[in-house]
Design an enzyme around this catalytic site. Structure first.
Site, PDB file in Angstrom:
ATOM      1  N   GLY A  37       0.854  -1.417   0.195  1.00 55.26           N
ATOM      2  CA  GLY A  37       0.398  -0.131   0.157  1.00 55.26           C
ATOM      3  C   GLY A  37       1.067   1.547  -0.328  1.00 55.26           C
ATOM      4  CD  GLN A  96      -6.148   0.269   7.969  1.00 53.92           C
ATOM      5  OE1 GLN A  96      -7.346  -0.621   8.370  1.00 53.92           O
ATOM      6  NE2 GLN A  96      -5.349  -0.018   7.976  1.00 53.92           N
ATOM      7  CB  THR A 129       9.077 -10.628 -11.752  1.00 47.89           C
ATOM      8  OG1 THR A 129      10.399 -10.490 -13.368  1.00 47.89           O
ATOM      9  CG2 THR A 129       8.621 -11.870 -12.213  1.00 47.89           C
ATOM     10  CB  CYS A 156       3.634   2.967  10.803  1.00 47.71           C
ATOM     11  SG  CYS A 156       2.813   1.859   9.406  1.00 47.71           S
TER      12      CYS A 156
HETATM   13  N1  PLP Z   1      -2.640   3.934   3.935  1.00 49.38           N
HETATM   14  C1  PLP Z   1      -2.699   3.153   6.036  1.00 49.38           C
HETATM   15  C2  PLP Z   1      -3.978   4.080   5.498  1.00 49.38           C
HETATM   16  C3  PLP Z   1      -2.290   2.265   6.037  1.00 49.38           C
HETATM   17  O1  PLP Z   1      -3.218   1.981   7.672  1.00 49.38           O
HETATM   18  C4  PLP Z   1      -1.825   1.288   6.136  1.00 49.38           C
HETATM   19  C5  PLP Z   1      -0.965   0.606   6.585  1.00 49.38           C
HETATM   20  O2  PLP Z   1      -1.463   0.187   7.904  1.00 49.38           O
HETATM   21  C6  PLP Z   1      -0.684   1.968   5.088  1.00 49.38           C
HETATM   22  C7  PLP Z   1      -0.766   2.845   4.402  1.00 49.38           C
HETATM   23  C8  PLP Z   1       0.723   1.651   3.540  1.00 49.38           C
HETATM   24  O3  PLP Z   1       0.049  -0.072   3.520  1.00 49.38           O
HETATM   25  P1  PLP Z   1       1.534  -1.232   3.632  1.00 49.38           P
HETATM   26  O4  PLP Z   1       1.706  -1.837   4.975  1.00 49.38           O
HETATM   27  O5  PLP Z   1       0.484  -2.793   2.927  1.00 49.38           O
HETATM   28  O6  PLP Z   1       2.518  -0.849   3.038  1.00 49.38           O
END
Ligand code: PLP
Length: 395
Positions: free
Chosen positions: A72, A181, A239, A327
């Site tokens: 994401g 989300q 890939t 994060c």
């Molecule tokens: N955006 C939101 C709202 C998220 O909650 C997250 C992950 O917690 C991300 C982006 C990032 O996604 P990914 O963990 O796949 O990099």
């Protein structure tokens, strides 16, 4: 209860057994590179295009508008940097919000520092909602991109995406939404919401980690972000992660097929948890919009408590929760989302996010409430702030 109680489904989810099952053949038998031309590779190529169609169908999009990414975060980075690069002759102004995920915020900050972007970070109200009229006022002739998340990962607030999309379309500005989300939790149709780009991630919906996609509406210009081979219609080289793509499509279909029933069940359980906490634990505040919120999200601030201590004590009971965004845990700064909704530092520090999943049961939640009550009492008994508060209240 001698098993783990997992209430951190916004951080990640367990991969569903049928998703694993769907992925396995693409590690072992059908391991060909989809770009190769012999028969073995045909199965991989075919699986990638079938998966793309499945995902496009869910969003009401065309298969060629779906671009698989490594996560994401990559999809968010690509949407923002790629659009900025493509439209920089038109302007350098981006509008986003103060409560975006760091995948968006740090990308915008990078563009400000390194590419002379001018970024407006919109305030939100006390429930975490963007005010569309403020967003419209922030538009300038140089605005090239609006990026507003579909639903917040910490407090669960769902934004008025359709209204925002309408404003963007009216002014001829690209509209990107981080739906990491929301995809698989809410019924999203890109045309209904006037969305030009949408980011998503598989591991939030019982799919594999390290797998995402970016929806890019036909006709939207965007610069490539990862350079190399001709994969993903020459827009995203590398890939293809065939097992990951197959797993993502399987998880997405599964999430959409079960959406109505699953989210209804989770909403009821979520309300049960909120009601019990608010009724049985004093000095608690519910964060996020009470109505416009993700069906599985509970976020509360417990006064006179340090969220990290709470988290550790719950962990000792086998209960997995989060004190903010996964994060950012590891940092002692209070969550930028909680500060943006107006919480003072000391209240934001005592916050707890519990996100339910398809396996969550009422029995587990009742157990968590009982444990939480005891831990909160114990921590408050050790808090000098609480002691002062009680003394002053008696005066
Ligand atoms: N955006 C939101 C709202 C998220 O909650 C997250 C992950 O917690 C991300 C982006 C990032 O996604 P990914 O963990 O796949 O990099």
């Amino acid at each position: 209860m001698n098993k783990i109680i997992y209430l951190d489904n916004a951080a990640t989810t367990r991969v569903a057994p049928e998703v694993v099952e769907a992925m396995v053949p693409y590690f072992s038998e059908n391991y060909g590179n989809p770009s190769s031309i012999y028969e073995l590779a045909g199965a991989s190529k075919e699986a990638v295009s079938r998966s793309r169609e499945t995902i496009a169908g869910i969003l009401g999009a065309e298969a060629k508008e779906i671009y698989f990414t490594g996560c994401g975060t990559e999809a968010d980075n690509w949407a923002i940097v790629g659009a900025f690069e493509a439209y920089k002759d038109k302007g350098n102004h981006i509008i986003t919000t103060k409560i975006e995920h760091h995948a968006v915020l740090n990308t915008c900050e990078y563009l400000e520092k390194m590419r002379k972007a001018n970024v407006t970070y919109l305030d939100v109200d006390e429930n975490g909602l963007v005010r569309p009229e403020e967003l419209e006022k922030a538009i300038t002739p140089k605005t090239i991109l609006i990026s507003v998340m579909y639903a917040n990962n910490e407090i669960g607030t769902i934004q008025p995406i359709k209204e925002i999309g309408q404003i963007a379309r009216k002014h001829g500005i690209l509209f990107h939404t981080d739906a990491v989300q929301a995809f698989g939790q809410l019924p999203i149709q890109v045309d209904d919401d006037y969305i030009d780009m949408l980011s998503s991630s598989a591991h939030k919906i019982n799919g594999p980690k390290g797998m995402g996609f970016l929806y890019i509406r036909k006709g939207v210009k965007i610069r490539s972000f990862i350079h190399g081979g001709a994969q993903e219609r020459k827009r995203r080289a590398g890939t293809e992660n065939v097992p990951g793509i197959v797993g993502y499509a399987c998880a997405a279909k599964r999430a959409v097929d079960s959406m109505e029933e699953r989210t209804k069940r989770e909403r009821n359980l979520r309300n049960h948890l909120i009601n019990r906490i608010m009724k049985e634990i004093p000095y608690v505040r519910l964060n996020g919009d009470p109505e416009k919120r993700l069906p599985n999200n509970v976020n509360v601030s417990l006064q006179f408590i340090e969220g990290e201590s709470l988290l550790i004590m719950l962990d000792m009971e086998g209960i997995c929760v989060s004190s903010g965004s996964a994060c950012t845990s590891g940092s002692l700064d209070p969550s930028h989302v909680l500060l943006a909704i107006g919480l003072p530092h000391e209240i934001a520090h005592g916050s707890l996010r519990m996100t339910l999943g398809e396996d969550t049961t009422k029995e587990e939640l009742d157990y968590v409430v009982e444990k939480l009550k005891g831990i909160v009492e114990h921590l408050r008994a050790m808090s000098p702030l609480y002691e002062d508060f009680v003394k002053n209240r008696k005066k």
